[in-house]
Design a protein around this motif. Structure first.
Motif, PDB file in Angstrom:
ATOM      1  N   CYS A   1      35.430  25.060  45.569  1.00 10.11           N
ATOM      2  CA  CYS A   1      36.543  24.892  44.633  1.00 10.11           C
ATOM      3  C   CYS A   1      36.050  25.043  43.200  1.00 10.11           C
ATOM      4  N   ARG A   2      34.954  24.384  42.893  1.00  7.11           N
ATOM      5  CA  ARG A   2      34.406  24.456  41.536  1.00  7.11           C
ATOM      6  C   ARG A   2      34.010  25.888  41.169  1.00  7.11           C
ATOM      7  N   THR A   3      33.411  26.597  42.115  1.00 12.81           N
ATOM      8  CA  THR A   3      33.005  27.983  41.869  1.00 12.81           C
ATOM      9  C   THR A   3      34.217  28.861  41.570  1.00 12.81           C
ATOM     10  N   CYS A   4      35.273  28.674  42.343  1.00 16.39           N
ATOM     11  CA  CYS A   4      36.485  29.475  42.145  1.00 16.39           C
ATOM     12  C   CYS A   4      37.136  29.173  40.803  1.00 16.39           C
ATOM     13  N   VAL A   5      37.203  27.906  40.449  1.00 19.29           N
ATOM     14  CA  VAL A   5      37.830  27.526  39.176  1.00 19.29           C
ATOM     15  C   VAL A   5      37.022  28.061  37.994  1.00 19.29           C
ATOM     16  N   ALA A   6      35.708  27.921  38.056  1.00 17.50           N
ATOM     17  CA  ALA A   6      34.861  28.410  36.968  1.00 17.50           C
ATOM     18  C   ALA A   6      35.025  29.918  36.777  1.00 17.50           C
ATOM     19  N   PHE A   7      35.056  30.653  37.884  1.00 17.66           N
ATOM     20  CA  PHE A   7      35.288  32.094  37.807  1.00 17.66           C
ATOM     21  C   PHE A   7      36.661  32.390  37.194  1.00 17.66           C
ATOM     22  N   SER A   8      37.685  31.652  37.637  1.00 22.48           N
ATOM     23  CA  SER A   8      39.052  31.902  37.176  1.00 22.48           C
ATOM     24  C   SER A   8      39.217  31.608  35.690  1.00 22.48           C
ATOM     25  N   VAL A   9      38.538  30.573  35.191  1.00 24.68           N
ATOM     26  CA  VAL A   9      38.601  30.237  33.767  1.00 24.68           C
ATOM     27  C   VAL A   9      38.079  31.401  32.923  1.00 24.68           C
ATOM     28  N   ASP A  10      36.970  31.966  33.328  1.00 31.94           N
ATOM     29  CA  ASP A  10      36.429  33.120  32.596  1.00 31.94           C
ATOM     30  C   ASP A  10      37.345  34.331  32.725  1.00 31.94           C
ATOM     31  N   GLU A  11      37.853  34.538  33.925  1.00 27.63           N
ATOM     32  CA  GLU A  11      38.619  35.750  34.202  1.00 27.63           C
ATOM     33  C   GLU A  11      39.992  35.735  33.533  1.00 27.63           C
ATOM     34  N   ILE A  12      40.632  34.582  33.466  1.00 23.47           N
ATOM     35  CA  ILE A  12      41.988  34.537  32.904  1.00 23.47           C
ATOM     36  C   ILE A  12      41.990  34.871  31.418  1.00 23.47           C
ATOM     37  N   LEU A  13      40.912  34.538  30.719  1.00 21.64           N
ATOM     38  CA  LEU A  13      40.816  34.863  29.295  1.00 21.64           C
ATOM     39  C   LEU A  13      40.545  36.349  29.075  1.00 21.64           C
ATOM     40  N   ILE A  14      39.939  36.984  30.058  1.00 21.24           N
ATOM     41  CA  ILE A  14      39.715  38.425  29.979  1.00 21.24           C
ATOM     42  C   ILE A  14      41.015  39.176  30.259  1.00 21.24           C
ATOM     43  N   ARG A  15      41.734  38.728  31.267  1.00 23.98           N
ATOM     44  CA  ARG A  15      42.944  39.438  31.689  1.00 23.98           C
ATOM     45  C   ARG A  15      44.161  39.080  30.847  1.00 23.98           C
ATOM     46  N   CYS A  16      44.171  37.892  30.280  1.00 16.31           N
ATOM     47  CA  CYS A  16      45.284  37.467  29.416  1.00 16.31           C
ATOM     48  C   CYS A  16      44.683  36.922  28.113  1.00 16.31           C
ATOM     49  N   PRO A  17      44.212  37.799  27.237  1.00 16.28           N
ATOM     50  CA  PRO A  17      43.421  37.356  26.083  1.00 16.28           C
ATOM     51  C   PRO A  17      44.210  36.703  24.952  1.00 16.28           C
ATOM     52  N   SER A  18      45.535  36.863  24.911  1.00 18.19           N
ATOM     53  CA  SER A  18      46.280  36.311  23.772  1.00 18.19           C
ATOM     54  C   SER A  18      47.645  35.741  24.140  1.00 18.19           C
ATOM     55  N   GLU A  19      47.955  35.658  25.433  1.00 13.35           N
ATOM     56  CA  GLU A  19      49.260  35.173  25.859  1.00 13.35           C
ATOM     57  C   GLU A  19      49.263  33.649  26.018  1.00 13.35           C
ATOM     58  N   THR A  20      50.367  33.026  25.648  1.00  8.80           N
ATOM     59  CA  THR A  20      50.448  31.561  25.716  1.00  8.80           C
ATOM     60  C   THR A  20      50.815  31.057  27.107  1.00  8.80           C
ATOM     61  N   GLN A  21      51.162  31.960  28.027  1.00  7.31           N
ATOM     62  CA  GLN A  21      51.430  31.578  29.407  1.00  7.31           C
ATOM     63  C   GLN A  21      50.721  32.558  30.334  1.00  7.31           C
ATOM     64  N   ALA A  22      50.033  32.037  31.321  1.00 12.80           N
ATOM     65  CA  ALA A  22      49.313  32.911  32.252  1.00 12.80           C
ATOM     66  C   ALA A  22      49.074  32.190  33.568  1.00 12.80           C
ATOM     67  N   VAL A  23      49.020  32.970  34.629  1.00 10.80           N
ATOM     68  CA  VAL A  23      48.645  32.449  35.946  1.00 10.80           C
ATOM     69  C   VAL A  23      47.751  33.480  36.604  1.00 10.80           C
ATOM     70  N   LEU A  24      46.693  33.011  37.251  1.00  3.94           N
ATOM     71  CA  LEU A  24      45.748  33.893  37.937  1.00  3.94           C
ATOM     72  C   LEU A  24      45.596  33.412  39.374  1.00  3.94           C
ATOM     73  N   TYR A  25      45.885  34.323  40.302  1.00  3.09           N
ATOM     74  CA  TYR A  25      45.782  34.015  41.721  1.00  3.09           C
ATOM     75  C   TYR A  25      44.524  34.680  42.292  1.00  3.09           C
ATOM     76  N   SER A  26      43.680  33.894  42.907  1.00  2.00           N
ATOM     77  CA  SER A  26      42.569  34.454  43.668  1.00  2.00           C
ATOM     78  C   SER A  26      42.697  33.980  45.108  1.00  2.00           C
ATOM     79  N   ASP A  27      41.794  34.442  45.956  1.00  2.00           N
ATOM     80  CA  ASP A  27      41.928  34.119  47.371  1.00  2.00           C
ATOM     81  C   ASP A  27      41.777  32.624  47.633  1.00  2.00           C
ATOM     82  N   GLU A  28      40.993  31.932  46.821  1.00  2.00           N
ATOM     83  CA  GLU A  28      40.673  30.540  47.118  1.00  2.00           C
ATOM     84  C   GLU A  28      41.257  29.525  46.138  1.00  2.00           C
ATOM     85  N   CYS A  29      41.794  29.981  45.013  1.00  2.00           N
ATOM     86  CA  CYS A  29      42.379  29.028  44.065  1.00  2.00           C
ATOM     87  C   CYS A  29      43.371  29.713  43.144  1.00  2.00           C
ATOM     88  N   MET A  30      44.130  28.887  42.440  1.00  2.60           N
ATOM     89  CA  MET A  30      45.082  29.355  41.448  1.00  2.60           C
ATOM     90  C   MET A  30      44.841  28.595  40.151  1.00  2.60           C
TER      91      MET A  30
END
Length: 251
Positions: free
Chosen positions: A93-122
């Motif tokens: 869980c921790r690994t997935c969240v840490a990855f998602s935190v980095d990734e969401i800022l790359i994919r949504c660099p300036s939006e005030t609302q965002a959601v990122l779905y991966s296979d193991e966490c949201m």
């Protein structure tokens, strides 16, 4: 083997391992709302960094698979949360969240609302209060590429819907808001299903969300999933979750 040849072999071996592990994008989908944006080094940006740091810190609730956080006030307020799949270990869980935190800022660099779905966490954040609030927009449907044989379709649909609705009723009634189960499809094949809501939802809202997601499942396919910010549903003809990690939740 010479030292130079050994070095080349080790480099190639490492590359192949990396390619196998990271060749497939673990992100299933992401949605950035561009209705409002923030600027770098703004108060909102700083609050967002605070939220994401809190959600990915070593003290986050990885053992429960869910945590939310809030920072700031008024137009600069940020709320965020993560939800890990119910069969994950705290470390996964921790690994997935840490990855998602980095990734969401790359994919949504300036939006005030965002959601990122991966296979193991949201992972999700917003400039509005999203806690204990049912949200079924910004959903994603992911079907299998294989169709159910036409002569088996009606029976397959009945089995999927009955299994998933039973799971939804159980998930809505337990504190984890999670259920996974399996049933026989043929003598050689088993149907696996999993449903989950964010645990901050009421029983009624969780059940409503899951029923909406189940009704959107691509039941003419041998597998598929529907992902909403508040819940998810998935079925497959293979074990896609860790069966040994799943117990029957208490009501």
């Amino acid at each position: 083997m010479s030292s130079r040849a050994s070095f080349i072999f080790l480099c190639l071996f490492s590359f192949l391992i990396s390619f196998t592990a990271y060749g497939q994008d673990p992100v299933l989908s992401h949605v950035c709302s561009d209705r409002t944006t923030y600027t770098r080094n703004s108060t909102y940006s700083n609050n967002l960094q605070t939220i994401l740091s809190s959600l990915s810190s070593s003290n986050a609730s990885y053992s429960t698979g869910f945590q939310n956080a809030t920072a700031g006030q008024n137009t600069d307020m940020v709320t965020g949360l993560f939800l890990c799949r119910g069969d994950l270990s705290p470390e996964d869980c921790r690994t997935c969240v840490a990855f998602s935190v980095d990734e969401i800022l790359i994919r949504c660099p300036s939006e005030t609302q965002a959601v990122l779905y991966s296979d193991e966490c949201m992972l999700r954040y917003s400039n509005k209060n999203i806690l204990s609030t049912l949200t079924t927009d910004r959903g994603v449907m992911i079907p299998s590429t294989r169709n159910v044989p036409p002569n088996q379709l009606d029976r397959f649909i009945d089995l999927v819907l009955s299994t998933m609705n039973q799971a939804a009723n159980e998930a809505a009634s337990n504190y984890r808001k999670f259920d996974a189960r399996k049933v026989s499809w043929t003598a050689q094949q088993t149907l696996y299903g999993l449903v989950q809501c964010t645990p901050d939802l009421t029983r009624q809202d969780c059940l409503r969300c899951l029923q909406l997601s189940i009704n959107q499942l691509p039941t003419d396919k041998i597998g598929g999933r529907v992902l909403y910010p508040s819940c998810s549903s998935r079925y497959e003809l293979y074990a896609f979750y860790n069966e040994t990690a799943i117990g029957r939740p208490s009501r």
